[in-house]
Enzyme design. Structure first.
Site, short mmCIF file in Angstrom:
data_model
loop_
_atom_site.label_atom_id
_atom_site.label_comp_id
_atom_site.label_asym_id
_atom_site.label_seq_id
_atom_site.Cartn_x
_atom_site.Cartn_y
_atom_site.Cartn_z
N GLN A 139 13.45 -4.68 3.13
CA GLN A 139 12.79 -3.38 3.28
C GLN A 139 13.70 -2.26 2.80
OE1 GLN A 139 9.57 -2.35 4.31
NE2 GLN A 139 9.44 -4.45 3.61
N ASN B 232 14.68 -9.63 11.84
CA ASN B 232 14.83 -10.65 10.79
C ASN B 232 15.77 -10.07 9.73
OD1 ASN B 232 14.39 -12.04 8.23
ND2 ASN B 232 12.72 -13.11 9.27
N GLY C 274 12.38 -0.24 13.83
CA GLY C 274 11.54 -0.24 12.63
C GLY C 274 12.31 0.21 11.42
N GLY D 139 0.82 -1.21 0.00
CA GLY D 139 0.00 0.00 0.00
C GLY D 139 0.85 1.25 0.00
N PHE D 140 2.03 1.19 0.62
CA PHE D 140 2.95 2.34 0.69
C PHE D 140 2.31 3.56 1.34
CE2 PHE D 140 4.22 -0.08 -3.20
CZ PHE D 140 5.37 -0.63 -2.66
N GLY E 103 3.21 -7.11 3.71
CA GLY E 103 4.23 -7.68 2.84
C GLY E 103 5.62 -7.52 3.42
N THR E 104 5.68 -6.87 4.57
CA THR E 104 6.97 -6.53 5.16
C THR E 104 7.56 -7.67 5.99
OG1 THR E 104 5.65 -5.57 6.93
CG2 THR E 104 6.51 -4.06 5.28
N GLY F 7 10.83 0.22 7.74
CA GLY F 7 10.12 0.29 6.45
C GLY F 7 10.38 1.53 5.64
N GLU F 8 10.61 2.65 6.30
CA GLU F 8 10.60 3.91 5.56
C GLU F 8 11.96 4.58 5.39
OE1 GLU F 8 7.25 4.79 8.08
OE2 GLU F 8 6.29 5.81 6.42
#
Ligand code: MOS
Length: 739
Positions: free
Chosen positions: A629, A622, A694, A236-237, A464-465, A696-697
């Site tokens: 990512q 992980n 975290g 989705g981003f 999906g991460t 992801g970004e």
């Protein structure tokens, strides 16, 4: 207890289901008697719907009903509050009135027995409009017509203007970034069905709990009567963080027709009605003293928003704290245009913001005559000066130096266009990257079952991460059970409330709750074991240990399965509710990107040939999914640098490249031959027990600037307007000597 599972790189536990097509995505759900919706979307960007010609559509095969303003139930707006758990980005309801605020806005919805029949009928609907010719297509038009409005997240310290005047070196430059549109593989989709006054909706959602809250407000029914499910999502981003109008339309249509309704948002309307990253214009004024120390930094940003809602792209969010500077100003303003409401897109604020900041730092270093790497090492902040707090953990200098060494930055000849190989000129560029570390409130439930398995539930999502996998790793770490024995269920509001999958906070938020619930379950198990009928009837439960699936006391171990079976119990259960981060520290992640570009001036061909990025995100849970990512974010950053831009026709504010063919994202052939990701792996134990912040970004932040800085080094052209199309490099080509 095995401590190696945390930080190991096991494959995604849901991977096989996904690649074999077994994993159900939203539009894979086909409840009995399901009907299909297809939207009719406005073809003007500003004006009024004056009439709908529906007769032909009504007579079209399979049509059940056609909804529009005048034939739609009366609903309520959501307060759109994230703390209340009902956030939406576009507060206007579908078909609320006859006004049109953007091209691609829902004006009607056909429901028919098949998708094909719904679409065929939708194409027979004739909409008449009174178009307002003054549709605002872009930022400059908006500022001219309506001016700007102040946004949030501003910051000021010292005297930025006063210290700028008379400083030894200074720059005053403006950067722009275009609208970028989220293009996840899976399109937005809802499958809504009602049983009496109870709604179940399958949605491709990054936030089922927030969607449930919003639907509850909009339909005026209790949250307990709504179930939102999103077990798998094709990413989705950010476009799927908050519910969009199609889900409201599908839910209402299902209630009105008495049938489940599926509604998929066509790719074209994903450019209009499900958010985008807004256009920005950012003025950067920087000044240094003689030695190249920053003395003044101003980052003033304007972004486009819609006529229905104010969305602020917080471009200066990182600028407040990345560099040490006593005199600093960060401000945000918005201007209204006739586009749908913008929303968060991977690293909102920071992605466009660090294009400007990290390009400007490069320009400033050049102006001050300092190597851009040295300039950053000299100016990085040691504490968060915007909040007057220490960082919980910050290894940006080490990250920058490690990446520089691996990349070979010290071989760089700083002279523009000086590094050549055959036809090509080589450019080296770098940029810092940065993202806030956030941890939110979370609940989770863990059952240790008599069949030897563990079962975890939490209403967060795996977009999906790898969330399914790291949750299983957490339970495995504490119980010693192998991953195959651990079932993880996410993406369903009937589970304990979990966070929106966004802001890179899922790991830091969810794992502590899962760990606490696991320990609760073990405590319950110990209680059973030490009860009168238990295996350790006379033992104090505190003296029992749990390791590798066994309760142990004085060297005597009993398998937990036998403890449960001995008392005819199905499971030992734990439920936990953990809180968000405290404010003792400034919690952030750090890193640096180094990029090599190769430019062939003869044909103005430009490509990124090498990337080395070192990222300090605390502990890595992980190693494979974490690396994935960052790699994915680097590629998305290259798309931002080179390709991505949604173009609007200045005459009528319509997006013209609203499809996968003309909205260009990187494909395999665009991948750099070498992408090297270094993960520093310093646990941030002030932040949470896992030390994870975290991931992801952060990887997308700074990438576009690193590319732009490398392009400058190769070509001498400073591209301040994204994307860096090759044609922008064609003028004033420096002369190349043939070898
Ligand atoms: Mo992210 S933009 O918070 O999905």
């Amino acid at each position: 207890m095995s401590d190696s599972i945390i930080g190991a790189g096991p494959k995604r536990i849901d991977g096989q289901r996904k690649v074999t097509g077994e994993a159900p995505y939203a539009a894979d759900h086909h409840p009995d008697n399901m009907a299909y919706g297809y939207g009719i979307f406005s073809t003007i960007a500003r004006g009024t719907v004056t009439g709908l010609e529906l007769d032909a559509a009504r007579q079209s095969p399979g049509v059940i009903d056609i909804f529009h303003h005048g034939h739609f139930p009366e609903l309520h707006r959501s307060p759109a509050s994230m703390p209340q758990g009902n956030k939406v980005e576009e507060t206007r309801l579908p078909f609320e009135d006859n006004h049109v605020h953007y091209e691609g806005q829902f004006v009607a919805l056909v429901v028919a027995d098949t998708f094909e029949n719904a679409r065929a009928a939708a194409r027979k609907v004739v909409v008449s409009y009174q178009a307002d010719d003054n549709a605002i297509a872009n930022l400059d038009q908006g500022v001219k017509a309506h001016g700007t409005k102040k946004g949030g997240d501003n910051h000021e310290r010292g005297d930025a203007a006063g210290s700028f005047d008379g400083a030894a070196h200074s720059i005053d430059v403006t950067y722009t970034t275009p609208v970028e549109t989220h293009n996840p593989m899976e399109m937005h989709a809802s499958v809504a069905s009602w049983e009496g006054d109870r709604l179940t909706i399958y949605e491709s959602s990054q936030g089922v709990v927030q969607q449930r809250g919003a639907l509850s407000k909009i339909f005026g029914i209790p949250q307990e009567h709504i179930r939102v499910e999103s077990p798998f999502i094709g990413s989705g981003f950010g476009s799927k963080l908050w519910m969009w109008p199609h889900a409201v339309a599908a839910s209402a249509a299902a209630r009105e027709t008495g049938r489940p309704v599926q509604l998929v948002v066509p790719r074209e309307q994903m450019f209009t009605t499900t958010g985008h990253r807004p256009e920005t214009r950012q003025r950067m004024r920087l000044a240094t003293d003689d030695s190249g120390r920053l003395v003044s930094l101003r980052h003033e940003s304007i972004n486009t928003t819609s006529f229905t809602d104010q969305y602020v792209e917080t471009c200066g969010s990182v600028t407040k704290s990345l560099y040490s500077c006593p005199n600093l100003l960060v401000s945000h303003e918005t201007t209204q245009v006739n586009r749908g409401t913008p929303t968060s897109m991977r690293a909102p604020g920071a992605a466009p913001g660090l294009f400007a900041l990290e390009s400007a730092i490069d320009e400033m270093a050049h102006e001050a005559g300092v190597d851009p790497l040295e300039f950053r090492l000299n100016n990085y902040a040691d504490r968060d000066e915007s909040q007057d707090l220490d960082f919980s953990s910050n290894h940006i200098r080490e990250a920058t130096q490690k990446a520089a060494e691996q990349f070979g930055w010290h071989d760089r000849n700083p002279e523009i266009g000086s590094m050549r190989e055959g036809h090509e000129i080589i450019g080296y560029g770098m940029a810092a990257c940065n993202w806030e570390a956030i941890k939110r409130e979370c609940e989770a439930r863990v059952s240790l079952r008599a069949d030897g398995t563990a079962h975890v539930t939490c209403a967060t999502q795996d977009i999906g991460t790898g969330t399914y996998t790291i949750v299983a790793q957490t339970v495995s770490d504490i119980t010693g059970l192998p991953l195959e024995k651990i079932t993880v269920r996410l993406g369903d509001t009937s589970y304990p409330a979990g966070p929106v999958s966004g802001g890179s906070w899922t790991t830091a938020t969810t794992l502590p709750a899962v760990a606490a619930a696991t320990r609760e379950a073990i405590e319950e198990l110990k209680g059973y074991a030490t009860s009168k009928k238990g295996d350790f009837a006379d033992v104090d439960s505190d003296s029992l240990t749990f390791e590798n699936g066994q309760l142990t006391h004085d060297g005597q171990g009993v398998d937990y399965v036998d403890v449960l079976k001995g008392q005819r119990l199905a499971s030992a259960d734990g439920h936990a509710h953990t809180q968000g981060a405290d404010d003792r520290y400034s919690y952030r992640s750090f890193g640096a990107h180094f990029v090599e570009v190769r430019w062939d001036p003869g044909i103005s061909n430009l490509r990124v040939s090498r990337v080395v990025s070192a990222i300090d995100v605390g502990r890595v849970i992980n190693s494979m999914t974490a690396r994935n990512q960052v790699e994915g974010a680097i590629v998305m950053g290259l798309g931002m640098a080179h390709f991505e831009a949604t173009d609007y026709d200045a005459r009528n504010a319509r997006p013209v490249n609203n499809n996968y063919a003309e909205y260009v994202v990187p494909v395999h052939a665009d991948q750099p031959p070498e992408v090297d990701v270094i993960l520093l792996d310093y646990p941030d134990l002030e932040f949470n027990e896992f030390g994870a912040r975290g991931i992801g970004e952060i990887g997308i932040t700074g990438m576009a600037a690193a590319v732009a800085n490398a392009v400058y080094h190769a070509t001498g052209k400073r591209i301040r307007d994204l994307p860096i199309f090759k044609e922008k490099l064609m003028e004033n080509v420096p002369e190349v000597q043939s070898a």
